[in-house]
Design a protein around this motif. Structure first.
Motif, PDB file in Angstrom:
ATOM      1  N   ARG A  45     -39.104 -34.842 -40.115  1.00  0.00           N
ATOM      2  CA  ARG A  45     -38.979 -33.544 -40.802  1.00  0.00           C
ATOM      3  C   ARG A  45     -37.529 -33.126 -41.050  1.00  0.00           C
ATOM      4  O   ARG A  45     -37.279 -32.021 -41.506  1.00  0.00           O
ATOM      5  CB  ARG A  45     -39.676 -32.474 -39.977  1.00  0.00           C
ATOM      6  CG  ARG A  45     -41.172 -32.649 -39.927  1.00  0.00           C
ATOM      7  CD  ARG A  45     -41.799 -31.593 -39.039  1.00  0.00           C
ATOM      8  NE  ARG A  45     -43.235 -31.598 -39.124  1.00  0.00           N
ATOM      9  CZ  ARG A  45     -44.031 -32.355 -38.372  1.00  0.00           C
ATOM     10  NH1 ARG A  45     -43.518 -33.168 -37.477  1.00  0.00           N
ATOM     11  NH2 ARG A  45     -45.335 -32.307 -38.501  1.00  0.00           N
ATOM     12  N   MET A  46     -36.597 -33.979 -40.742  1.00  0.00           N
ATOM     13  CA  MET A  46     -35.175 -33.639 -40.872  1.00  0.00           C
ATOM     14  C   MET A  46     -34.702 -33.745 -42.316  1.00  0.00           C
ATOM     15  O   MET A  46     -35.027 -34.699 -43.008  1.00  0.00           O
ATOM     16  CB  MET A  46     -34.330 -34.604 -40.040  1.00  0.00           C
ATOM     17  CG  MET A  46     -34.466 -34.440 -38.581  1.00  0.00           C
ATOM     18  SD  MET A  46     -33.584 -32.949 -38.144  1.00  0.00           S
ATOM     19  CE  MET A  46     -34.187 -32.765 -36.525  1.00  0.00           C
ATOM     20  N   PRO A  47     -33.888 -32.772 -42.740  1.00  0.00           N
ATOM     21  CA  PRO A  47     -33.227 -32.917 -44.038  1.00  0.00           C
ATOM     22  C   PRO A  47     -32.257 -34.098 -43.987  1.00  0.00           C
ATOM     23  O   PRO A  47     -31.815 -34.503 -42.905  1.00  0.00           O
ATOM     24  CB  PRO A  47     -32.466 -31.607 -44.210  1.00  0.00           C
ATOM     25  CG  PRO A  47     -33.066 -30.657 -43.241  1.00  0.00           C
ATOM     26  CD  PRO A  47     -33.600 -31.488 -42.115  1.00  0.00           C
ATOM     27  N   GLU A  48     -31.908 -34.605 -45.130  1.00  0.00           N
ATOM     28  CA  GLU A  48     -30.991 -35.752 -45.190  1.00  0.00           C
ATOM     29  C   GLU A  48     -29.662 -35.401 -44.515  1.00  0.00           C
ATOM     30  O   GLU A  48     -29.083 -34.337 -44.733  1.00  0.00           O
ATOM     31  CB  GLU A  48     -30.744 -36.142 -46.648  1.00  0.00           C
ATOM     32  CG  GLU A  48     -29.960 -37.420 -46.777  1.00  0.00           C
ATOM     33  CD  GLU A  48     -29.868 -37.887 -48.215  1.00  0.00           C
ATOM     34  OE1 GLU A  48     -28.859 -38.530 -48.531  1.00  0.00           O
ATOM     35  OE2 GLU A  48     -30.787 -37.613 -49.000  1.00  0.00           O
ATOM     36  N   GLY A  49     -29.195 -36.298 -43.677  1.00  0.00           N
ATOM     37  CA  GLY A  49     -27.930 -36.109 -42.974  1.00  0.00           C
ATOM     38  C   GLY A  49     -28.061 -35.409 -41.631  1.00  0.00           C
ATOM     39  O   GLY A  49     -27.138 -35.428 -40.838  1.00  0.00           O
ATOM     40  N   TRP A  50     -29.188 -34.764 -41.367  1.00  0.00           N
ATOM     41  CA  TRP A  50     -29.407 -34.086 -40.092  1.00  0.00           C
ATOM     42  C   TRP A  50     -29.980 -35.092 -39.111  1.00  0.00           C
ATOM     43  O   TRP A  50     -30.561 -36.098 -39.491  1.00  0.00           O
ATOM     44  CB  TRP A  50     -30.388 -32.931 -40.262  1.00  0.00           C
ATOM     45  CG  TRP A  50     -29.845 -31.758 -41.017  1.00  0.00           C
ATOM     46  CD1 TRP A  50     -29.206 -31.792 -42.222  1.00  0.00           C
ATOM     47  CD2 TRP A  50     -29.934 -30.397 -40.648  1.00  0.00           C
ATOM     48  NE1 TRP A  50     -28.886 -30.533 -42.618  1.00  0.00           N
ATOM     49  CE2 TRP A  50     -29.328 -29.649 -41.676  1.00  0.00           C
ATOM     50  CE3 TRP A  50     -30.474 -29.738 -39.559  1.00  0.00           C
ATOM     51  CZ2 TRP A  50     -29.239 -28.266 -41.621  1.00  0.00           C
ATOM     52  CZ3 TRP A  50     -30.392 -28.361 -39.517  1.00  0.00           C
ATOM     53  CH2 TRP A  50     -29.768 -27.630 -40.534  1.00  0.00           C
ATOM     54  N   HIS A  51     -29.833 -34.820 -37.819  1.00  0.00           N
ATOM     55  CA  HIS A  51     -30.435 -35.703 -36.825  1.00  0.00           C
ATOM     56  C   HIS A  51     -30.802 -34.916 -35.560  1.00  0.00           C
ATOM     57  O   HIS A  51     -30.323 -33.804 -35.345  1.00  0.00           O
ATOM     58  CB  HIS A  51     -29.516 -36.889 -36.502  1.00  0.00           C
ATOM     59  CG  HIS A  51     -28.222 -36.528 -35.871  1.00  0.00           C
ATOM     60  ND1 HIS A  51     -27.154 -36.023 -36.561  1.00  0.00           N
ATOM     61  CD2 HIS A  51     -27.830 -36.580 -34.578  1.00  0.00           C
ATOM     62  CE1 HIS A  51     -26.153 -35.789 -35.743  1.00  0.00           C
ATOM     63  NE2 HIS A  51     -26.533 -36.111 -34.523  1.00  0.00           N
ATOM     64  N   ALA A  52     -31.669 -35.514 -34.784  1.00  0.00           N
ATOM     65  CA  ALA A  52     -32.105 -34.906 -33.523  1.00  0.00           C
ATOM     66  C   ALA A  52     -31.767 -35.862 -32.384  1.00  0.00           C
ATOM     67  O   ALA A  52     -31.895 -37.076 -32.526  1.00  0.00           O
ATOM     68  CB  ALA A  52     -33.595 -34.628 -33.555  1.00  0.00           C
ATOM     69  N   VAL A  53     -31.333 -35.297 -31.277  1.00  0.00           N
ATOM     70  CA  VAL A  53     -30.912 -36.090 -30.132  1.00  0.00           C
ATOM     71  C   VAL A  53     -31.551 -35.501 -28.872  1.00  0.00           C
ATOM     72  O   VAL A  53     -31.500 -34.288 -28.659  1.00  0.00           O
ATOM     73  CB  VAL A  53     -29.369 -36.056 -29.980  1.00  0.00           C
ATOM     74  CG1 VAL A  53     -28.920 -36.859 -28.787  1.00  0.00           C
ATOM     75  CG2 VAL A  53     -28.696 -36.525 -31.248  1.00  0.00           C
ATOM     76  N   ALA A  54     -32.141 -36.366 -28.056  1.00  0.00           N
ATOM     77  CA  ALA A  54     -32.680 -35.928 -26.767  1.00  0.00           C
ATOM     78  C   ALA A  54     -31.523 -35.842 -25.780  1.00  0.00           C
ATOM     79  O   ALA A  54     -30.726 -36.766 -25.669  1.00  0.00           O
ATOM     80  CB  ALA A  54     -33.731 -36.911 -26.274  1.00  0.00           C
ATOM     81  N   ARG A  55     -31.451 -34.707 -25.062  1.00  0.00           N
ATOM     82  CA  ARG A  55     -30.346 -34.527 -24.111  1.00  0.00           C
ATOM     83  C   ARG A  55     -30.812 -33.771 -22.873  1.00  0.00           C
ATOM     84  O   ARG A  55     -31.748 -32.983 -22.927  1.00  0.00           O
ATOM     85  CB  ARG A  55     -29.216 -33.716 -24.742  1.00  0.00           C
ATOM     86  CG  ARG A  55     -28.465 -34.444 -25.810  1.00  0.00           C
ATOM     87  CD  ARG A  55     -27.119 -33.778 -26.074  1.00  0.00           C
ATOM     88  NE  ARG A  55     -26.371 -34.525 -27.037  1.00  0.00           N
ATOM     89  CZ  ARG A  55     -26.155 -34.153 -28.290  1.00  0.00           C
ATOM     90  NH1 ARG A  55     -26.621 -33.016 -28.723  1.00  0.00           N
ATOM     91  NH2 ARG A  55     -25.449 -34.908 -29.104  1.00  0.00           N
ATOM     92  N   GLN A  56     -30.103 -34.002 -21.804  1.00  0.00           N
ATOM     93  CA  GLN A  56     -30.180 -33.169 -20.610  1.00  0.00           C
ATOM     94  C   GLN A  56     -28.738 -32.720 -20.390  1.00  0.00           C
ATOM     95  O   GLN A  56     -27.915 -33.453 -19.867  1.00  0.00           O
ATOM     96  CB  GLN A  56     -30.714 -33.945 -19.404  1.00  0.00           C
ATOM     97  CG  GLN A  56     -30.878 -33.081 -18.180  1.00  0.00           C
ATOM     98  CD  GLN A  56     -31.323 -33.854 -16.953  1.00  0.00           C
ATOM     99  OE1 GLN A  56     -31.002 -35.024 -16.810  1.00  0.00           O
ATOM    100  NE2 GLN A  56     -32.042 -33.187 -16.071  1.00  0.00           N
ATOM    101  N   HIS A  57     -28.431 -31.513 -20.808  1.00  0.00           N
ATOM    102  CA  HIS A  57     -27.045 -31.055 -20.850  1.00  0.00           C
ATOM    103  C   HIS A  57     -26.386 -30.979 -19.478  1.00  0.00           C
ATOM    104  O   HIS A  57     -25.190 -31.199 -19.355  1.00  0.00           O
ATOM    105  CB  HIS A  57     -26.953 -29.699 -21.560  1.00  0.00           C
ATOM    106  CG  HIS A  57     -27.237 -29.808 -23.020  1.00  0.00           C
ATOM    107  ND1 HIS A  57     -26.279 -30.101 -23.940  1.00  0.00           N
ATOM    108  CD2 HIS A  57     -28.397 -29.707 -23.708  1.00  0.00           C
ATOM    109  CE1 HIS A  57     -26.811 -30.166 -25.153  1.00  0.00           C
ATOM    110  NE2 HIS A  57     -28.106 -29.928 -25.036  1.00  0.00           N
ATOM    111  N   ILE A  58     -27.155 -30.644 -18.472  1.00  0.00           N
ATOM    112  CA  ILE A  58     -26.642 -30.544 -17.110  1.00  0.00           C
ATOM    113  C   ILE A  58     -27.630 -31.257 -16.196  1.00  0.00           C
ATOM    114  O   ILE A  58     -28.836 -31.066 -16.324  1.00  0.00           O
ATOM    115  CB  ILE A  58     -26.506 -29.076 -16.668  1.00  0.00           C
ATOM    116  CG1 ILE A  58     -25.560 -28.315 -17.602  1.00  0.00           C
ATOM    117  CG2 ILE A  58     -26.041 -28.974 -15.227  1.00  0.00           C
ATOM    118  CD1 ILE A  58     -25.553 -26.822 -17.364  1.00  0.00           C
TER     119      ILE A  58
END
Length: 105
Positions: A45-58
């Motif tokens: 579902r991402m627009p072109e150039g966008w991306h999603a990343v899985a993270r655990q910030h802390i």
């Protein structure tokens, strides 16, 4: 009081502390699982150039699915937080990096 999970005798406070720690670890593991299962649907579902990343910030925090825009244009990031503690759906927080404002949707 006897703690059947650990097999030893502890105070009420220690038993409650242990139970909260186990529940927190369960929520963290559940958030990681939900984030990784949601990745394919979000990428589709991402627009072109966008991306999603899985993270655990802390370390010790819930995992999030971070939606980042294309390099040009929007200077904001969205954090998708999976439901892990009784809420019905995913929570979304948006951080406007230009104004340094973070707010829930």
């Amino acid at each position: 009081m006897h703690d059947p999970e650990q097999g030893d005798w502890v105070s009420f406070a220690e038993r409650d502390h242990r139970r909260r720690a186990v529940d927190n670890q369960r929520r963290i593991a559940a958030s990681a699982d939900q984030v990784h299962r949601a990745m394919p649907a979000v990428h589709g579902r991402m627009p072109e150039g966008w991306h999603a990343v899985a993270r655990q910030h802390i370390s010790g925090a819930l995992h999030t699915l971070d939606v980042e825009p294309a390099p040009a244009g929007v200077d904001a990031i969205a954090y998708l937080i999976p439901p892990t503690s009784g809420c019905r759906g995913w929570q979304v927080r948006v951080h406007d990096r230009t104004r340094r404002i973070d707010f829930p949707l």
